[in-house]
Design an enzyme around this catalytic site. Structure first.
Site, PDB file in Angstrom:
ATOM      1  N   ARG A 107      19.080  -5.547  18.075  1.00 61.50           N
ATOM      2  CA  ARG A 107      20.388  -5.352  17.479  1.00 61.50           C
ATOM      3  C   ARG A 107      21.483  -5.221  18.702  1.00 61.50           C
ATOM      4  NH1 ARG A 107      21.949  -3.656  12.541  1.00 61.50           N
ATOM      5  NH2 ARG A 107      19.708  -3.747  12.000  1.00 61.50           N
ATOM      6  N   GLY A 129      11.109   0.680  12.387  1.00 59.47           N
ATOM      7  CA  GLY A 129      10.341  -0.502  12.373  1.00 59.47           C
ATOM      8  C   GLY A 129       9.127  -0.346  12.936  1.00 59.47           C
ATOM      9  N   ARG A 187       6.990  -8.050  15.503  1.00 60.48           N
ATOM     10  CA  ARG A 187       6.777  -6.653  15.517  1.00 60.48           C
ATOM     11  C   ARG A 187       5.237  -6.340  15.035  1.00 60.48           C
ATOM     12  NH1 ARG A 187      11.137  -4.134  11.618  1.00 60.48           N
ATOM     13  NH2 ARG A 187      10.087  -4.251   9.759  1.00 60.48           N
ATOM     14  N   ASN A 210      15.317   5.440  18.909  1.00 57.51           N
ATOM     15  CA  ASN A 210      16.431   6.454  19.078  1.00 57.51           C
ATOM     16  C   ASN A 210      16.637   7.108  17.947  1.00 57.51           C
ATOM     17  OD1 ASN A 210      17.396   4.011  18.719  1.00 57.51           O
ATOM     18  ND2 ASN A 210      19.597   4.722  18.936  1.00 57.51           N
ATOM     19  N   ILE A 225      10.288  -1.915  19.939  1.00 59.86           N
ATOM     20  CA  ILE A 225      10.125  -3.368  20.460  1.00 59.86           C
ATOM     21  C   ILE A 225      11.417  -3.734  21.046  1.00 59.86           C
ATOM     22  CG2 ILE A 225       8.485  -4.299  18.722  1.00 59.86           C
ATOM     23  CD1 ILE A 225      10.760  -6.019  17.739  1.00 59.86           C
ATOM     24  N   ASP A 226      12.363  -2.909  20.827  1.00 58.59           N
ATOM     25  CA  ASP A 226      13.714  -3.364  21.332  1.00 58.59           C
ATOM     26  C   ASP A 226      13.881  -2.725  22.626  1.00 58.59           C
ATOM     27  OD1 ASP A 226      14.569  -4.419  18.941  1.00 58.59           O
ATOM     28  OD2 ASP A 226      15.810  -2.755  18.264  1.00 58.59           O
TER      29      ASP A 226
END
Lengths: 405, 405
Positions: A188, A19, A302, A114, A143-144
């Site tokens: 998520r 993303g 984002r 990741n 962004i997570d």
């Protein structure tokens, strides 16, 4: 690991994955600008749409872009080289080396989260097995904020700034026209971005009044009751919900409303208002509250140009630059991690970490960041997040001196 | 109409109504700051939550707020006095006069859209019938830009700036990870805000590629075909859809997914992702396109702090100031309209218009702003909107010089 001092001469290839963020191009340009300073790096190739571009030999010559273009792209949201969500198979990896060798690539950089670190790790291991010297670096982005080894990740602060500003405005909107407002935020498995909504609180009674994170089981029975309690107290309720909230069995609440799965095996969460609407209907059905609205912030979080954390832009550029510095310092591979210096003043530094230490698994919100009631954050989280995100708009409010009836 | 020169001395009451905007407080503070200069205005009252605050005598003394607070509130999004969507009944109106007389109000200002102008008009007519001298002014506000008599309305430019910036980023996001992206934009009957998405196009092939407005019938059969054609040409498709799109019979497409109705008889459109999700499912069902996403911008469009058009903030302040100037110039009532001067340079001026001329009915996009194919805007619209909205972020893109295979 530094094995020898002689620097291998060859081409560089860089690509972007996963993303996009508003600062992912800062990392790309940070790497390209640094690469231009190293004479062991000959050509600077960019692969379009990540590993797909390597497999299809869809490469562009970034060394021939003007400095003005590089600077303009750095400040532009989303992946300037295009992105991909493809997870390479072992056959793909074999083909990727074939291509990298064909193009004389000795310096390989992959910007992503990741999943992308895992891809870089697989490619790196394949290169080692094949006895091909390649300095492979993962450059962090998400962004997570869910990468291990990192205090925080490039992209998070700007996403968090967007979320905090959105909640600041939306809380005031809700105060003007009271009711229940549910906002669904990206994330998520990690609740950092949703938790950043708490930075929007600048006055007593300000929302969000409830914050639901993927790190705590979401209880569909309790939820309407918790909302009702807030409405009884404040006459209104602003709720922050992570798109990744799951029940006690670990099943995503959104899974009931979306069946789409990507090549990494993840259910589609973003790009749909279904979760927010379902929670909204639940409140309407289970309570006597009538004005209930839900918004899903979606991709704006984002990609929104102009809402950028200054720290984030600077750090994103720096991790790209550091990756090239490290890769050209010897026969080294790894990922660049952002660490925070101890002390009152916000300062970061960068460290090389092993690819496998950031690959695949995600980092979650630590327990000390989550309130005991499971639907709020702690002061420890605010102390952690506020300096990363930086300045937010100032809110002015009337004293509201009542006129005697 | 100016009837006499003697100025009536009394109190002022101001209130805000309808959906908030990021600049609605500019108008409020513009009026309050101007009122402080006029000695015929004694007390400056603010009613909390519009006419509901008058009916409940829930008034605050704005004359006792500090200049620092006034300035801070001016720059804060959403209605600082709270808002309301209540449509007064004839009984409400009778009660309102009772209250206005009780508090010695001779200067009444109501900030809002066409519904609010109607409310102000009803109250004004009641005052006339009752032989009570009151200088009643409507102060325009609506992100929908659908007030008659006005070149454009305060709130629109900032909403349009948000929409344009959102599409700029989202188009780049879609270019990075291609697919179909549908974004639902506010606008019940007027497509101005949705049309503003076209300002996001800064390079050949940029989205939005299709723009659907309430002014043209939406064809559920044609829509998937039109999307498919864009995907065949560009490999992707970004769609702007107004929440108010209706079929050939005039029935809102969203009406099938939402049954809630407000006191003005309007179906709830915002605060739900249902329309976007339904259109998204339609594409997935009727075409072979797999990656389809929908976001509904929701309340962020009207409340996001920090994304403000400089013109908009200035003009919103000015209409509040002008309303008080006009109301204190004689026995005058009406609404303040924004007009644009002819010529190449963007300049506006303000004019008093009759309350009934802006009340109730909405203004639509003129035909010359809508492309012949019904799913785009014209250059005439861009020429109209660009100077109102003002500066947008700059986008940088690579030349993408291909490497020979």
């Amino acid at each position: 690991m530094a094995k020898k001092n002689a620097k291998i001469v060859g081409n560089m290839l860089i690509a972007q994955s996963g993303g996009p963020t508003v600062v992912i191009n800062q990392s790309l340009i940070g790497a390209v600008m640094e690469a231009k300073k190293h004479k062991e790096i000959r050509k600077i190739y960019g692969a379009l749409h990540g590993i797909k571009g390597i497999l299809n030999e869809n490469l562009v010559d970034l060394g021939r872009e003007s400095v003005a273009t590089l600077k303009a792209v750095a400040q532009t949201p989303s992946s300037g080289l295009g992105s991909v969500r493809k997870k390479p198979t072992p056959e793909d990896c074999a083909k990727i080396f074939e291509k990298l060798q064909k193009y004389g690539v000795r310096y390989f950089f992959y910007i992503g989260g990741n999943d992308s670190a895992e891809t870089a790790h697989i490619i790196n291991e394949e290169a080692k097995k094949a006895g091909y010297e390649m300095h492979c670096f993962h450059i962090p982005k998400t962004i997570d904020n869910d990468l291990r080894e990192n205090d925080h990740t490039p992209g998070f602060a700007s996403g968090a700034k967007f979320v905090a500003q959105a909640f600041m405005g939306d809380d005031l909107d809700n105060a003007a026209l009271p009711g229940v407002k549910i906002n669904v935020v990206m994330g998520r498995h990690a609740g950092f971005l949703t938790a950043a909504s708490a930075l929007a609180r600048t006055y007593p009674g300000a929302g969000p009044h409830l914050i639901y994170l993927p790190e705590r089981p979401f209880d569909l029975e309790k939820f309407p009751q918790q909302v009702k309690e807030v409405v009884e107290k404040h006459g209104r309720c602003v709720v922050a919900v992570s798109e990744g909230i799951s029940d006690i069995t670990g099943t995503a609440i959104a899974a009931a409303f979306s069946k789409e799965v990507d090549s990494h095996g993840n259910v589609q969460l973003s790009g749909s208002g279904a979760l927010g609407d379902a929670l909204s209907n639940l409140i309407k059905t289970k309570t006597d509250i009538t004005r209930v609205r839900a918004d899903t912030f979606g991709y704006l979080q984002r990609s929104f140009p102009g809402v950028v954390s200054a720290n984030d832009a600077k750090e994103a550029f720096a991790v790209g630059r550091e990756a090239v510095k490290l890769a050209t310092s010897g026969d080294v591979d790894g990922s660049v991690a952002i660490r925070r210096k101890k002390g009152r003043k916000y300062q970061v530094f960068f460290e090389r970490v092993e690819l496998r230490s950031v690959a695949k698994e995600t980092r979650h919100m630590p327990d000390e960041f989550i309130a005991a009631n499971g639907c709020d954050v702690t002061k420890a989280f605010l102390d952690y997040a506020a300096p990363i995100v930086g300045d937010l708009p100032k809110i002015g409010r009337f004293k509201r001196i009542q006129v005697k009836k």
